[in-house]
Design an enzyme around this catalytic site. Structure first.
Site, PDB file in Angstrom:
ATOM      1  N   GLY A  18      -9.764   4.176  -6.037  1.00 52.96           N
ATOM      2  CA  GLY A  18      -8.470   3.514  -6.128  1.00 52.96           C
ATOM      3  C   GLY A  18      -7.410   4.167  -5.256  1.00 52.96           C
ATOM      4  CB  VAL A  29     -10.592   3.408 -12.503  1.00 52.28           C
ATOM      5  CG1 VAL A  29     -11.798   4.064 -13.162  1.00 52.28           C
ATOM      6  CG2 VAL A  29     -11.007   2.795 -11.175  1.00 52.28           C
ATOM      7  CE1 TYR A  30      -9.438   7.921 -14.841  1.00 52.66           C
ATOM      8  CE2 TYR A  30      -7.251   8.826 -15.192  1.00 52.66           C
ATOM      9  CZ  TYR A  30      -8.556   8.983 -14.788  1.00 52.66           C
ATOM     10  OH  TYR A  30      -8.981  10.200 -14.319  1.00 52.66           O
ATOM     11  CG  ASN A  63      -9.809  12.909 -10.662  1.00 52.81           C
ATOM     12  OD1 ASN A  63      -9.829  14.124 -10.448  1.00 52.81           O
ATOM     13  ND2 ASN A  63     -10.291  12.039  -9.795  1.00 52.81           N
ATOM     14  CB  SER A 103      -3.093   4.943 -16.700  1.00 55.44           C
ATOM     15  OG  SER A 103      -3.168   6.349 -16.751  1.00 55.44           O
ATOM     16  CB  THR A 104      -2.530  -0.344 -14.872  1.00 58.73           C
ATOM     17  OG1 THR A 104      -2.157  -0.382 -13.494  1.00 58.73           O
ATOM     18  CG2 THR A 104      -1.358   0.117 -15.716  1.00 58.73           C
ATOM     19  CG  ASP A 117      -1.786   1.150   1.394  1.00 51.13           C
ATOM     20  OD1 ASP A 117      -1.637   2.138   0.661  1.00 51.13           O
ATOM     21  OD2 ASP A 117      -2.660   1.079   2.275  1.00 51.13           O
ATOM     22  CB  ILE A 118       1.500   3.829  -2.605  1.00 52.58           C
ATOM     23  CG1 ILE A 118       2.739   4.638  -3.004  1.00 52.58           C
ATOM     24  CG2 ILE A 118       0.244   4.698  -2.665  1.00 52.58           C
ATOM     25  CD1 ILE A 118       2.790   4.995  -4.482  1.00 52.58           C
ATOM     26  CG  ASP A 159      -7.178  10.472  -6.389  1.00 51.76           C
ATOM     27  OD1 ASP A 159      -6.539  11.123  -5.548  1.00 51.76           O
ATOM     28  OD2 ASP A 159      -7.903  10.997  -7.258  1.00 51.76           O
TER      29      ASP A 159
HETATM   30  P1  ADP Z   1      -6.032   4.947 -12.502  1.00 59.01           P
HETATM   31  O1  ADP Z   1      -7.329   5.722 -12.441  1.00 59.01           O
HETATM   32  O2  ADP Z   1      -4.851   5.828 -12.848  1.00 59.01           O
HETATM   33  O3  ADP Z   1      -6.137   3.717 -13.314  1.00 59.01           O
HETATM   34  P2  ADP Z   1      -6.303   3.428  -9.999  1.00 59.01           P
HETATM   35  O4  ADP Z   1      -6.162   3.941  -8.624  1.00 59.01           O
HETATM   36  O5  ADP Z   1      -7.667   2.950 -10.427  1.00 59.01           O
HETATM   37  O6  ADP Z   1      -5.748   4.578 -10.973  1.00 59.01           O
HETATM   38  O7  ADP Z   1      -5.297   2.236 -10.229  1.00 59.01           O
HETATM   39  C1  ADP Z   1      -3.913   2.402 -10.407  1.00 59.01           C
HETATM   40  C2  ADP Z   1      -3.187   1.261  -9.693  1.00 59.01           C
HETATM   41  O8  ADP Z   1      -3.105   1.583  -8.296  1.00 59.01           O
HETATM   42  C3  ADP Z   1      -3.861  -0.099  -9.768  1.00 59.01           C
HETATM   43  O9  ADP Z   1      -2.873  -1.095  -9.991  1.00 59.01           O
HETATM   44  C4  ADP Z   1      -4.484  -0.259  -8.377  1.00 59.01           C
HETATM   45  O10 ADP Z   1      -4.587  -1.625  -7.997  1.00 59.01           O
HETATM   46  C5  ADP Z   1      -3.408   0.437  -7.549  1.00 59.01           C
HETATM   47  N1  ADP Z   1      -3.762   0.827  -6.173  1.00 59.01           N
HETATM   48  C6  ADP Z   1      -4.985   0.990  -5.604  1.00 59.01           C
HETATM   49  N2  ADP Z   1      -4.844   1.333  -4.296  1.00 59.01           N
HETATM   50  C7  ADP Z   1      -3.516   1.381  -4.036  1.00 59.01           C
HETATM   51  C8  ADP Z   1      -2.708   1.652  -2.886  1.00 59.01           C
HETATM   52  N3  ADP Z   1      -3.263   1.959  -1.703  1.00 59.01           N
HETATM   53  N4  ADP Z   1      -1.344   1.588  -3.004  1.00 59.01           N
HETATM   54  C9  ADP Z   1      -0.774   1.301  -4.188  1.00 59.01           C
HETATM   55  N5  ADP Z   1      -1.460   1.039  -5.305  1.00 59.01           N
HETATM   56  C10 ADP Z   1      -2.815   1.066  -5.234  1.00 59.01           C
END
Ligand code: ADP
Length: 169
Positions: free
Chosen positions: A32, A120-121, A24, A117-118, A10-11, A34
């Site tokens: 996600g 929801v985008y 966005n 972007s990988t 988890d980042i 964000d």
């Molecule tokens: P985007 O809209 O740019 O595609 P997302 O948040 O939907 O962004 O997804 C981008 C990536 O971040 C995906 O691989 C998702 O699984 C990942 N992600 C979601 N939550 C976290 C988190 N807490 N830490 C790291 N990566 C995450």
């Protein structure tokens, strides 16, 4: 020389100088990663983002990390995948490059990226991973001030794609 590393997790919990947010273009928070970043950083992040007045796709803007272990959050809206003919590859590379520029401009030595972007985008993972690694390598070759760049994968499929691509590249 800058080290490129893959970590699974988890980042929002990672202690680096800057984490990158796959935002966005309104910078209003979303789903996600964000949403996770806004929840973990606390309400002052939303207020700071509001003052920034949005951000075009592929650009990057920086706020403090507030309640996060990271000192800074670099917000970059990646492209929405529209089939590959809408300049997506260039825009995705721009997101990585501009985020790295922001990190260096803020004196960072360590920066962590989610897989922009990988989610929801909808950007195809294998293609996005190659762009992420290539863009970070090109940038850090020219400007080696960053000590470490982390690719933070939230799931094992993403982690495997990054590990494979880093080994091959
Ligand atoms: P985007 O809209 O740019 O595609 P997302 O948040 O939907 O962004 O997804 C981008 C990536 O971040 C995906 O691989 C998702 O699984 C990942 N992600 C979601 N939550 C976290 C988190 N807490 N830490 C790291 N990566 C995450």
């Amino acid at each position: 020389m800058t080290e490129l590393k893959v970590v699974e997790g988890d980042i929002t919990t990672i202690k680096v100088d800057a984490i990158v947010n796959a935002a966005n273009d309104s910078l209003a928070g979303g789903s996600g990663v964000d949403g996770a970043i806004h929840r973990a950083a606390g309400p002052r992040l939303g207020e700071a983002c509001q003052r920034l007045g949005g951000c075009p796709t592929g650009e990057a803007k920086t706020t403090p990390g507030f309640n996060l272990p990271a000192k800074w959050i670099i917000h970059t809206p990646g492209p929405i995948w529209r089939g590959g003919q809408a300049n997506e590859a260039q825009l995705l590379a721009n997101s990585y490059r501009h985020s790295l520029q922001e990190a260096v401009a803020h004196g960072c030595q360590t920066v962590a990226f989610p897989s922009i972007s990988t989610g929801v985008y909808g950007y195809p993972l294998d293609r996005a991973v190659l762009i992420a690694i290539k863009t970070v390598r090109q940038f850090t070759k020219k400007d080696p001030r960053l000590a470490e760049v982390f690719f933070v994968a939230f799931d094992s499929r993403t982690a495997a794609a990054y590990r494979r691509a880093l080994q091959l590249s």
